[in-house]
Scaffold this active site. Structure first.
Site, short mmCIF file in Angstrom:
data_model
loop_
_atom_site.label_atom_id
_atom_site.label_comp_id
_atom_site.label_asym_id
_atom_site.label_seq_id
_atom_site.Cartn_x
_atom_site.Cartn_y
_atom_site.Cartn_z
N TYR A 466 8.77 20.42 -27.29
CA TYR A 466 10.12 20.79 -27.74
C TYR A 466 10.49 20.09 -29.05
O TYR A 466 11.59 19.57 -29.20
CB TYR A 466 11.16 20.50 -26.65
N HIS A 467 9.57 20.13 -30.01
CA HIS A 467 9.81 19.54 -31.33
C HIS A 467 9.60 20.55 -32.45
O HIS A 467 8.91 20.27 -33.43
CB HIS A 467 8.87 18.34 -31.54
N PRO A 468 10.20 21.74 -32.37
CA PRO A 468 10.05 22.70 -33.48
C PRO A 468 10.68 22.15 -34.75
O PRO A 468 11.67 21.41 -34.70
CB PRO A 468 10.78 23.95 -32.97
#
Length: 551
Positions: A466-468
């Protein structure tokens, strides 16, 4: 009022910081637009409930990727906060600044003035932490963070096993030395999730020059010629326009920021014209260069009943919740990611390219799948994937979801690094410190040893961390693939900046909330035309043998 000096789109990790900083001296009027609503929910404020809001349509945009061709066509969840505080209200609250060399690499890619010496003063301005070397840390910042108690014995086993495997300890991975194993910081203050809504927005809400509109969905940036003059948005079914006398500041994040730019005519002309969108600025880099971190869960059965599995029943959860409501402490006041590690995957890698989060429970990150008994796990994944993805428009309808494709694992080096993650993690768990606790290997499983078997496991089980990021990257004004210049101004137009994790040139080593807040702190000074904080000269750790050894 319909006219403001600044109109900010998105009350997330960056937008809340900007709303605070731009309104603090009272000289400018500021409007903050947010499509989501209030963050005043126990599910958001109680740290241990972190997996719940990120899976609720009320707080999450509920994005998912297009079928990922290198992961067997799987669609991966891409949560993005739709609430005051944005993703800082639904994330795992892990506080990692990144490695100093990440920012020097940004500067080498054209982000002039964003090297480590330049950004460290802004990390210090944001950071509120009572421990650490004052050259790197400050106790005064809005964004409070702390360490956990390490009360569970498995955290101590994890740290001891890493030492036995030959890895260094680090007293502060956000300070001089990231490499090594130690305590992991969390954005928790007085037992509550310390989102940017709590840290920055709430202290500013009483200011007469700051207005906040929730339930306001931005649909396009309004231009007069090539100058941004406002933001069109929908609220309560009515179309409205907020005028910006000075600037529009786009803080929608790595998915929504490129989408809104494209809907407004800023992006690749070849994509926009077939959709009937008038091109204001042909910027082929908008929506390109999309990056993320992938990870998997290395899970081991536990022979002693010391894991969090003991409190996974409804009665225990109710007791934890009741204690938190009464006292804001106990197991409800932690994210449980209290120990960590940063290592290099092989000799010749200068600084860590693998990250660990240790958890005294065997469960998926989103809480959807719990092991059938006591277990523990390490979340592990590479930090600098060479794969690149895109955010593209599905249509010219501003309410349509964009198409998100990360192209995960599309570069052969990514597979090499994932195999290293499996083998190096297995070695740590095999150390004597885990002898009393270690049961069978639940995942990947002892039979997963060959390159082919590991690749099959990764293809089936790897998940987004969850690090776009990086879809509107900073660069030189003459770089055709850059979207914003080093002062965050959108190249080719006036009166418009993007300030959020989308402008990172490359993803940093670790979780992204801390560097996003830093971006906004520094970006606020650019917007105000202030002189930048003086550059720092704090030393940075280099493993003395990095050229010849993995540890």
């Amino acid at each position: 009022m319909t006219a403001f000096d600044y109109v900010i789109v998105g009350a997330g990790s960056a937008g809340c910081v900007l709303a605070n900083r731009l309104s603090e001296d009272g000289s400018a009027s500021v409007l903050l637009l947010e499509f989501g609503g209030s963050d005043r929910s126990v599910l958001i404020q109680m740290p241990s409930a972190l997996s719940i809001p990120m899976n609720m349509a009320k707080y999450d945009w509920s994005y998912e990727t297009e079928p990922e061709p290198h992961l067997g066509g799987r669609r991966l969840h891409t949560p993005r906060g739709k609430v005051l505080g944005g993703s800082s209200s639904i994330n795992g609250m892990v506080w990692v600044r990144g490695n100093p060399y990440d920012f020097d690499d940004w500067e080498a890619q054209g982000a002039r003035g964003w090297g480590y010496r330049h950004v460290l003063p802004y990390f210090r301005r944001a950071d509120g932490h009572d421990e650490g070397d004052p050259r790197y840390r400050s106790a005064e910042g809005n964004q409070r963070n702390r360490y956990g108690t390490l009360a569970n014995p498995l955290h101590h086993a994890w740290l001891a096993a890493a030492r036995q495997a030959g890895y260094p300890a680090t007293s502060d991975y956000n300070g001089y030395q990231q490499e090594g194993f130690g305590r992991m910081g969390m954005s928790v203050h007085r037992g509550r999730r310390w989102s940017t809504a709590n840290a920055y927005l709430r202290p500013a809400l009483g200011r007469a020059n700051l207005s906040v509109l929730t339930g306001a969905r931005a649909t396009r940036i309004v231009f007069e010629g090539r100058r941004a003059s406002g933001v069109a948005y929908l609220r309560g079914g009515a179309a409205q326009v907020a005028q910006a006398r000075r600037e529009v500041l786009l803080c929608g994040g790595p998915i929504n920021s490129p989408q809104l730019l494209k809907l407004s005519g800023i992006g690749p002309a070849a994509e926009l014209r077939p959709l009937g969108i008038d091109v204001v600025a042909d910027r082929p880099g908008v929506g390109e260069n999309l990056q993320d971190h992938l990870e998997f869960y290395f899970q081991i059965a536990c022979r002693e009943k010391v894991t969090l599995y003991s409190v996974m029943n409804p009665w225990a959860k109710a007791a934890i919740g009741a204690r938190w409501l009464l006292r804001h402490d106990g197991l409800g006041a932690t994210n449980h990611f209290e120990s960590c590690g940063f290592i290099r995957s092989r000799a010749g890698v200068r600084y860590p390219d693998i990250q660990y989060h240790f958890l005294p429970l065997a469960v998926t990150y989103d809480g959807s799948a719990l092991a059938s008994g006591h277990g523990f796990q390490a979340h592990v994944g590479p930090m600098r994937s060479k794969s690149r993805g895109t955010v593209t428009l599905a249509s010219a309808d501003p309410l349509a979801r964009p198409r998100i494709r990360f192209n995960y694992m599309s570069h052969p080096d990514d597979w090499t690094e994932m195999r290293a993650c499996v083998r190096l993690t297995r070695e740590i768990f095999a150390q004597p410190a885990f002898d009393r606790f270690r049961g069978r290997e639940l995942q990947p499983g002892a039979a997963v040893e060959s390159d082919a078997a590991i690749d099959d496991f990764v293809r089936a089980k790897v998940e987004s961390a969850y690090h776009p990021s990086c879809s509107c990257r900073i660069g030189r004004a003459d770089d055709p693939m850059a979207v914003v210049d080093p002062e965050c101004r959108v190249i080719g137009v006036a009166g418009l900046r993007v300030i959020d994790s989308s402008i990172m040139p490359s993803v940093t080593t670790g979780n992204l909330n801390a560097p996003t807040i830093m971006l906004a702190e520094k970006g606020a000074d650019h917007v105000r035309g202030r002189e930048m904080l003086p550059a720092a000269d704090a030393p940075v750790y280099d493993a003395p043998n990095w050229r010849t050894a993995q540890r």
